[in-house]
Write a protein that holds these residues in place. Structure first.
Motif, mmCIF file in Angstrom:
data_model
loop_
_atom_site.group_PDB
_atom_site.id
_atom_site.type_symbol
_atom_site.label_atom_id
_atom_site.label_comp_id
_atom_site.label_asym_id
_atom_site.label_seq_id
_atom_site.Cartn_x
_atom_site.Cartn_y
_atom_site.Cartn_z
ATOM 1 N N SER A 132 51.258 30.385 40.062
ATOM 2 C CA SER A 132 50.745 31.739 40.340
ATOM 3 C C SER A 132 50.975 32.646 39.135
ATOM 4 C CB SER A 132 51.407 32.323 41.586
ATOM 5 O OG SER A 132 52.761 32.588 41.344
ATOM 6 N N GLU A 135 48.185 31.630 36.591
ATOM 7 C CA GLU A 135 46.840 32.124 36.926
ATOM 8 C C GLU A 135 46.619 33.559 36.443
ATOM 9 O OE1 GLU A 135 46.698 29.399 40.920
ATOM 10 O OE2 GLU A 135 46.964 31.577 41.113
ATOM 11 N N LEU A 136 47.717 34.301 36.213
ATOM 12 C CA LEU A 136 47.565 35.701 35.795
ATOM 13 C C LEU A 136 47.180 35.801 34.322
ATOM 14 C CD1 LEU A 136 50.650 37.245 37.622
ATOM 15 C CD2 LEU A 136 48.261 37.723 38.141
ATOM 16 N N CYS A 180 47.536 47.482 32.488
ATOM 17 C CA CYS A 180 46.769 46.556 33.336
ATOM 18 C C CYS A 180 45.355 47.084 33.548
ATOM 19 C CB CYS A 180 47.463 46.363 34.684
ATOM 20 S SG CYS A 180 48.967 45.392 34.558
ATOM 21 N N ASP A 187 39.429 43.919 37.076
ATOM 22 C CA ASP A 187 40.280 43.495 38.195
ATOM 23 C C ASP A 187 41.255 44.602 38.569
ATOM 24 O OD1 ASP A 187 42.468 40.596 38.791
ATOM 25 O OD2 ASP A 187 41.906 42.339 40.011
ATOM 26 N N GLN A 189 42.943 45.146 41.009
ATOM 27 C CA GLN A 189 44.133 44.732 41.779
ATOM 28 C C GLN A 189 45.149 44.007 40.902
ATOM 29 O OE1 GLN A 189 44.625 45.958 44.567
ATOM 30 N NE2 GLN A 189 42.539 46.792 44.577
ATOM 31 N N TYR A 190 44.844 43.896 39.594
ATOM 32 C CA TYR A 190 45.685 43.043 38.733
ATOM 33 C C TYR A 190 47.151 43.512 38.734
ATOM 34 C CZ TYR A 190 47.327 40.456 34.680
ATOM 35 O OH TYR A 190 48.042 39.629 33.861
ATOM 36 N N ARG A 193 48.892 42.590 41.824
ATOM 37 C CA ARG A 193 49.177 41.131 41.885
ATOM 38 C C ARG A 193 50.375 40.790 41.008
ATOM 39 N NH1 ARG A 193 45.323 37.517 40.373
ATOM 40 N NH2 ARG A 193 43.963 38.959 39.278
ATOM 41 N N GLY A 196 53.342 41.679 42.853
ATOM 42 C CA GLY A 196 53.491 40.737 43.976
ATOM 43 C C GLY A 196 54.249 39.500 43.540
ATOM 44 N N ARG A 197 54.091 39.119 42.266
ATOM 45 C CA ARG A 197 54.821 37.941 41.760
ATOM 46 C C ARG A 197 56.334 38.191 41.803
ATOM 47 N NH1 ARG A 197 50.403 36.626 42.143
ATOM 48 N NH2 ARG A 197 51.414 35.827 44.019
ATOM 49 N N GLU A 200 57.660 37.178 45.096
ATOM 50 C CA GLU A 200 57.740 35.702 45.175
ATOM 51 C C GLU A 200 58.970 35.235 44.383
ATOM 52 O OE1 GLU A 200 53.905 34.119 44.044
ATOM 53 O OE2 GLU A 200 54.641 32.061 44.197
#
Ligand SMILES: O=C(c1ccccc1)c1ccc(-c2nc3ccccc3n2[C@H](C(=O)NC2CCCCC2)C2CCCCC2)cc1
Length: 233
Positions: A132, A135-136, A180, A187, A189-190, A193, A196-197, A200
């Protein structure tokens, strides 16, 4: 559409943090070493403790360059380092894992890590996190600022002056949010996200003590620094 622009002082702040982040990096050679040879679980565990020990040392050096960090209460500086060291190690491991490598090398690296001695049950959450992050496709400024935001987490255990840490973290969050928007206009929402990492990452880091003690090696030897940081032994 609000015009987002990064101020002169924000540019200066990013420059200081990114230069320190790049300066204080242990050599990428852990991936090269792993790609070169297949090590035993014992050798891998030793490699891990060596890499992690030197990474904690460079993390301490890096934090000295975070604007305002050294003006925090000394005990709070220690609490922030102790509270973020495991997360910073996973973040760095994820960045090493996600680095562009020649065809097939990432698969070999993944295989070597899967067979390194770590207990099966932690593989999925760990590799899910690594992928994940990959992917960023973060640029180095985003990597450096995200690590800084992780270090400047106000609600770590034993932090007394949380407001002071919050103020520093907000400064970094503000410039990362702008970067960002400018770096990923397609994007919106980048930024969300990215943050969000960190959730996690915190979840993954909760298991760190069991991850360590469940390594399939006879003797789990740690350096004094790691005993301190990893709450083991
Ligand atoms: O079990 C682990 C643990 C340790 C402490 C706390 C929580 C978990 C735990 C923790 C990291 C990795 C881990 N994921 C990696 C992804 C890519 C490349 C290497 C990676 N590693 C280890 C590593 O050397 N990481 C370095 C990376 C630079 C910064 C310091 C750390 C090696 C060690 C040799 C064997 C194979 C993996 C693999 C496993």
């Amino acid at each position: 559409k609000e015009k987002v622009e990064i101020t002169k002082e924000q540019q200066a702040l990013v420059k200081v943090v990114v230069e320190a982040y790049n300066r204080h990096q242990i050599p990428q050679d852990v991936a090269k070493k792993l790609l070169q040879d297949q090590y035993s679980a014992e050798e891998n565990f030793l490699l891990l403790t060596e890499m992690a020990t030197s990474q904690v040392q460079v993390l301490v050096e890096f934090t000295k360059n975070i604007p305002g960090f050294l003006s925090l209460d000394r005990e709070d500086q220690i609490a922030l380092l102790k509270g973020s060291a495991v997360e910073a190690m996973f973040l760095r491991s994820a960045q090493v894992f996600s680095k562009k490598m020649p065809n097939g090398h990432t698969e070999v690296l993944e295989e070597r890590i899967r067979k390194s001695g770590i207990s099966e049950e932690f593989m999925t959450p760990m590799f899910n996190f690594y992928k994940s992050i990959g992917e960023l496709h973060m640029v180095e400024e985003e990597q450096a600022l995200l690590t800084t935001i992780t270090i400047l987490t106000p609600d770590r255990p034993y932090v007394k002056d949380q407001q002071a840490v919050e103020r520093l973290q907000e400064t970094i969050l503000d410039v990362l949010r702008k970067m960002c928007v400018l770096q990923h206009p397609q994007d919106p929402q980048y930024f969300a996200r990215l943050l969000g990492r960190l959730t996690e990452l915190r979840t993954l880091s909760h298991y760190h003590a069991e991850m360590l003690t469940s390594w399939r090696v006879n003797d789990h030897k740690f350096t004094p620094l790691l005993c301190e940081i990893w709450d083991v032994q």
